[in-house]
Scaffold this active site. Structure first.
Site, PDB file in Angstrom:
ATOM      1  N   PRO A  91       0.810  -1.226   0.119  1.00 13.92           N
ATOM      2  CA  PRO A  91       0.027   0.091   0.146  1.00 13.92           C
ATOM      3  C   PRO A  91       0.822   1.132  -0.078  1.00 13.92           C
ATOM      4  O   PRO A  91       1.778   1.331   0.893  1.00 13.92           O
ATOM      5  CB  PRO A  91      -0.865  -0.053   1.331  1.00 13.92           C
ATOM      6  CG  PRO A  91       0.115  -1.062   2.121  1.00 13.92           C
ATOM      7  CD  PRO A  91       0.823  -1.993   1.245  1.00 13.92           C
ATOM      8  N   MET A  92       0.661   2.240  -0.997  1.00 13.89           N
ATOM      9  CA  MET A  92       1.448   3.350  -0.846  1.00 13.89           C
ATOM     10  C   MET A  92       0.473   4.542  -1.235  1.00 13.89           C
ATOM     11  O   MET A  92      -0.118   4.586  -2.288  1.00 13.89           O
ATOM     12  CB  MET A  92       2.327   3.310  -2.075  1.00 13.89           C
ATOM     13  CG  MET A  92       3.537   2.253  -1.487  1.00 13.89           C
ATOM     14  SD  MET A  92       4.811   1.995  -2.692  1.00 13.89           S
ATOM     15  CE  MET A  92       4.036   0.800  -3.950  1.00 13.89           C
ATOM     16  N   GLN A  99      -6.732  -1.359   2.678  1.00 12.78           N
ATOM     17  CA  GLN A  99      -5.812  -1.004   3.938  1.00 12.78           C
ATOM     18  C   GLN A  99      -6.640   0.247   4.688  1.00 12.78           C
ATOM     19  O   GLN A  99      -6.874   1.227   4.331  1.00 12.78           O
ATOM     20  CB  GLN A  99      -4.506  -0.472   3.973  1.00 12.78           C
ATOM     21  CG  GLN A  99      -3.632  -0.372   5.030  1.00 12.78           C
ATOM     22  CD  GLN A  99      -2.246   0.072   5.038  1.00 12.78           C
ATOM     23  OE1 GLN A  99      -1.979   1.183   4.538  1.00 12.78           O
ATOM     24  NE2 GLN A  99      -1.285  -0.745   5.245  1.00 12.78           N
ATOM     25  N   CYS A 108       2.559   3.058   9.724  1.00 16.41           N
ATOM     26  CA  CYS A 108       2.811   4.394   9.062  1.00 16.41           C
ATOM     27  C   CYS A 108       3.086   5.512  10.046  1.00 16.41           C
ATOM     28  O   CYS A 108       2.445   5.659  11.018  1.00 16.41           O
ATOM     29  CB  CYS A 108       1.519   4.554   8.408  1.00 16.41           C
ATOM     30  SG  CYS A 108       1.581   6.281   7.327  1.00 16.41           S
ATOM     31  N   HIS A 115       7.069  -4.860   7.814  1.00 16.56           N
ATOM     32  CA  HIS A 115       8.032  -3.816   7.438  1.00 16.56           C
ATOM     33  C   HIS A 115       9.388  -3.947   8.086  1.00 16.56           C
ATOM     34  O   HIS A 115       9.157  -3.442   9.306  1.00 16.56           O
ATOM     35  CB  HIS A 115       7.630  -2.570   7.252  1.00 16.56           C
ATOM     36  CG  HIS A 115       8.561  -1.566   6.479  1.00 16.56           C
ATOM     37  ND1 HIS A 115       8.437  -0.130   6.124  1.00 16.56           N
ATOM     38  CD2 HIS A 115       9.654  -1.443   6.130  1.00 16.56           C
ATOM     39  CE1 HIS A 115       9.036   0.449   5.854  1.00 16.56           C
ATOM     40  NE2 HIS A 115      10.393  -0.445   5.808  1.00 16.56           N
ATOM     41  N   ASN A 131       8.578  -7.506   4.114  1.00 14.82           N
ATOM     42  CA  ASN A 131       8.593  -6.118   3.145  1.00 14.82           C
ATOM     43  C   ASN A 131       9.666  -5.048   3.830  1.00 14.82           C
ATOM     44  O   ASN A 131      10.017  -5.363   4.985  1.00 14.82           O
ATOM     45  CB  ASN A 131       7.159  -5.442   3.507  1.00 14.82           C
ATOM     46  CG  ASN A 131       7.116  -3.911   3.169  1.00 14.82           C
ATOM     47  OD1 ASN A 131       7.038  -3.073   3.801  1.00 14.82           O
ATOM     48  ND2 ASN A 131       7.444  -3.843   1.745  1.00 14.82           N
ATOM     49  N   GLY A 132      10.152  -4.361   2.605  1.00 11.02           N
ATOM     50  CA  GLY A 132      11.256  -3.426   3.208  1.00 11.02           C
ATOM     51  C   GLY A 132      12.232  -3.608   2.626  1.00 11.02           C
ATOM     52  O   GLY A 132      13.096  -4.799   2.876  1.00 11.02           O
ATOM     53  N   GLY A 185       7.334  -2.413  -2.775  1.00  8.59           N
ATOM     54  CA  GLY A 185       6.788  -1.280  -2.526  1.00  8.59           C
ATOM     55  C   GLY A 185       7.469  -0.388  -3.608  1.00  8.59           C
ATOM     56  O   GLY A 185       7.080  -0.480  -4.749  1.00  8.59           O
ATOM     57  N   ARG A 186       8.218   0.236  -3.107  1.00  8.54           N
ATOM     58  CA  ARG A 186       8.778   1.507  -4.103  1.00  8.54           C
ATOM     59  C   ARG A 186       9.296   0.823  -5.480  1.00  8.54           C
ATOM     60  O   ARG A 186       9.120   1.240  -6.758  1.00  8.54           O
ATOM     61  CB  ARG A 186       9.888   2.368  -3.571  1.00  8.54           C
ATOM     62  CG  ARG A 186       9.463   3.035  -2.380  1.00  8.54           C
ATOM     63  CD  ARG A 186      10.497   3.592  -1.361  1.00  8.54           C
ATOM     64  NE  ARG A 186      10.695   2.555  -0.605  1.00  8.54           N
ATOM     65  CZ  ARG A 186      11.603   2.662   0.480  1.00  8.54           C
ATOM     66  NH1 ARG A 186      12.142   3.889   0.590  1.00  8.54           N
ATOM     67  NH2 ARG A 186      11.937   1.646   1.160  1.00  8.54           N
TER      68      ARG A 186
HETATM   69  C1  LIG Z   1       4.894   7.039  -1.416  1.00  7.16           C
HETATM   70  C2  LIG Z   1       4.563   5.869  -0.380  1.00  7.16           C
HETATM   71  C3  LIG Z   1       3.417   5.670   0.480  1.00  7.16           C
HETATM   72  C4  LIG Z   1       3.259   4.781   1.402  1.00  7.16           C
HETATM   73  N1  LIG Z   1       2.143   4.721   2.046  1.00  7.16           N
HETATM   74  C5  LIG Z   1       1.707   3.566   2.731  1.00  7.16           C
HETATM   75  C6  LIG Z   1       0.539   3.510   3.291  1.00  7.16           C
HETATM   76  O1  LIG Z   1      -0.552   4.027   2.862  1.00  7.16           O
HETATM   77  N2  LIG Z   1       0.343   2.560   4.144  1.00  7.16           N
HETATM   78  C7  LIG Z   1       1.406   1.569   4.464  1.00  7.16           C
HETATM   79  O2  LIG Z   1       1.232   0.647   5.306  1.00  7.16           O
HETATM   80  N3  LIG Z   1       2.545   1.872   4.156  1.00  7.16           N
HETATM   81  C8  LIG Z   1       2.813   2.861   3.170  1.00  7.16           C
HETATM   82  N4  LIG Z   1       4.050   2.976   2.535  1.00  7.16           N
HETATM   83  C9  LIG Z   1       5.043   2.007   2.925  1.00  7.16           C
HETATM   84  C10 LIG Z   1       5.183   0.881   2.153  1.00  7.16           C
HETATM   85  O3  LIG Z   1       3.922   0.160   2.049  1.00  7.16           O
HETATM   86  C11 LIG Z   1       6.379  -0.025   2.476  1.00  7.16           C
HETATM   87  O4  LIG Z   1       6.179  -0.588   3.749  1.00  7.16           O
HETATM   88  C12 LIG Z   1       7.927   0.659   2.293  1.00  7.16           C
HETATM   89  O5  LIG Z   1       7.778   1.445   1.197  1.00  7.16           O
HETATM   90  C13 LIG Z   1       8.943  -0.458   2.361  1.00  7.16           C
HETATM   91  O6  LIG Z   1       8.704  -1.228   1.355  1.00  7.16           O
HETATM   92  P1  LIG Z   1       9.721  -1.042   0.160  1.00  7.16           P
HETATM   93  O7  LIG Z   1      10.907  -0.871   0.523  1.00  7.16           O
HETATM   94  O8  LIG Z   1       9.455  -2.184  -0.893  1.00  7.16           O
HETATM   95  O9  LIG Z   1       9.335   0.139  -0.708  1.00  7.16           O
HETATM   96  C14 LIG Z   1       4.214   3.948   1.829  1.00  7.16           C
HETATM   97  C15 LIG Z   1       5.365   4.133   0.980  1.00  7.16           C
HETATM   98  C16 LIG Z   1       5.758   5.033   0.045  1.00  7.16           C
HETATM   99  C17 LIG Z   1       7.001   5.067  -0.672  1.00  7.16           C
END
Ligand SMILES: Cc1cc2nc3c(=O)[nH]c(=O)nc-3n(C[C@H](O)[C@H](O)[C@H](O)COP(=O)(O)O)c2cc1C
Length: 348
Positions: A25-26, A78, A108, A180, A220-221, A242-243
């Protein structure tokens, strides 16, 4: 001894299978247009919405906030919140909208979220999280309710914090945890810094699975690509990207073949774009600006000749008034794909 364990494994199977690969979720990124686009790259990955607060779901414009295209299934909603009664109601609304999973955001770290006392600061209150889970589950009925957390916040000892949260929630009945694998620092770091600076601890997530084998645990992470994710998955039940999935969505074309032993929905990036065009046309007809869809596609040709031209064509032209699908077709041309080809392939 062996039979109950086997039964537990079988009971968990559908959920485990569903969890094997997901896109995180982002907020501001994984909106419905993004998810519909990702569906042209993977049919099987579980897709998550942006976080919605329970209050927004209850009091907001539900159609606008919760509406999605059936192509997005399996899709998880979410939710964020700290009031069990509101969480029950919001989860019931989400389940009635047909979401395949309700996920609680316990990770978050933004200021806005802390002032509402939810998100990562709930790592400090495992019993409240367990109540939130129970309430959401009551509201969601048959729809699974999962938790996405960090491994701790601030000065918490990660092992104690993560296990306390998981145990309290498992006792309430929660079987699936997406972790995460880093702490969040609630004071001093921005949300963006909190995604990079606290060190990753994948070993702790593996320890949770090893010591609580009945739980489904998703990592995750910091997973850099599919190779890295699958290498780190080990005995865990799944990985969440995620990213990198957002910024380099071509990764998702590998998911169905490599994770689910199934065919990808489209043979290549260009075919995926072409398959997305009818959706884009339908949304344009409903008044959605082109840019709202193309902004999620900018990284699709990263690493290929023409990738910059693709990005530039979309970013410059999709924002203009009355921009239509011809912008995407021209961008495909710029990247070296003949838009007249029915099964388009990258020519370069
Ligand atoms: C722009 C952005 C918005 C995010 N919004 C949420 C969110 O709404 N809820 C959530 O649980 N995590 C949110 N995250 C965190 C991601 O879900 C994820 O846990 C985090 O980016 C680590 O994973 P990654 O390293 O694969 O990106 C967000 C991350 C980014 C970059």
């Amino acid at each position: 001894m062996r039979v109950p364990k086997l039964l537990r494994v079988l009971e968990n199977m559908p959920e485990n299978n569903r969890m094997r690969f997901s896109v995180a979720p982002m907020m501001d990124w994984t909106d419905r247009h993004c998810r519909a686009f990702h569906r042209q790259l993977t049919r099987r990955a579980l897709l998550y919405t942006e976080m919605l607060t329970a209050d927004a779901v209850i009091h907001g414009d539900r159609h606008r906030l919760l509406g999605y295209d059936p192509i997005e299934h399996p899709v998880a909603l979410q939710l964020g919140g700290s009031d069990p009664a509101k969480m029950r109601e919001a989860a019931a609304i989400g389940a009635a909208f047909g979401y395949d999973e309700i996920n609680l955001n316990i990770g978050c770290p933004s200021d806005r979220v802390q002032s509402g006392r939810f998100g990562a600061c709930l790592m400090l209150e495992p019993d409240l999280v367990a109540s939130l889970w129970s309430a959401a589950k009551e509201g969601a009925g048959d729809v699974p309710v999962t938790i996405k957390s960090r491994i701790g916040v601030d000065e918490q000892a990660p092992r104690e914090a993560l296990f306390a949260l998981a145990d309290a929630c498992a006792q309430a009945g929660c079987t699936t945890f997406i972790v995460h694998a880093r702490k969040a620092w609630l004071a001093g770091l921005s949300p963006k810094q909190n995604r990079d600076i606290p060190p990753l601890d994948y070993d702790l997530v593996h320890a949770l699975k090893r010591e609580r084998p009945a739980l489904a645990v998703v990592l995750n992470g910091g997973l850099r690509d599919l190779d890295h994710a699958l290498a780190e998955q080990g005995a865990l039940d799944g990985v969440m990207l995620g990213r990198v999935a957002y910024q380099n969505p071509a990764i998702l074309l590998e998911v169905d073949p490599r994770v689910f032993a199934a065919r990808a929905p489209n043979p290549d990036r260009a075919a995926a774009v072409e398959a997305y065009l009818p959706y884009v046309e339908a949304m344009l007809a409903r008044g959605v600006p082109l840019h709202a869809m193309t902004r999620h596609m900018l990284g699709l040709f990263n690493g290929l000749p023409g990738g910059r031209r693709w990005r530039r064509t979309l970013s410059e032209r999709a924002v203009k008034p009355n921009a239509g699908v011809e912008v995407i077709q021209d961008a495909l041309g710029a990247v070296g794909v003949d838009p007249a080809l029915s099964a388009a392939t990258v020519l370069a």
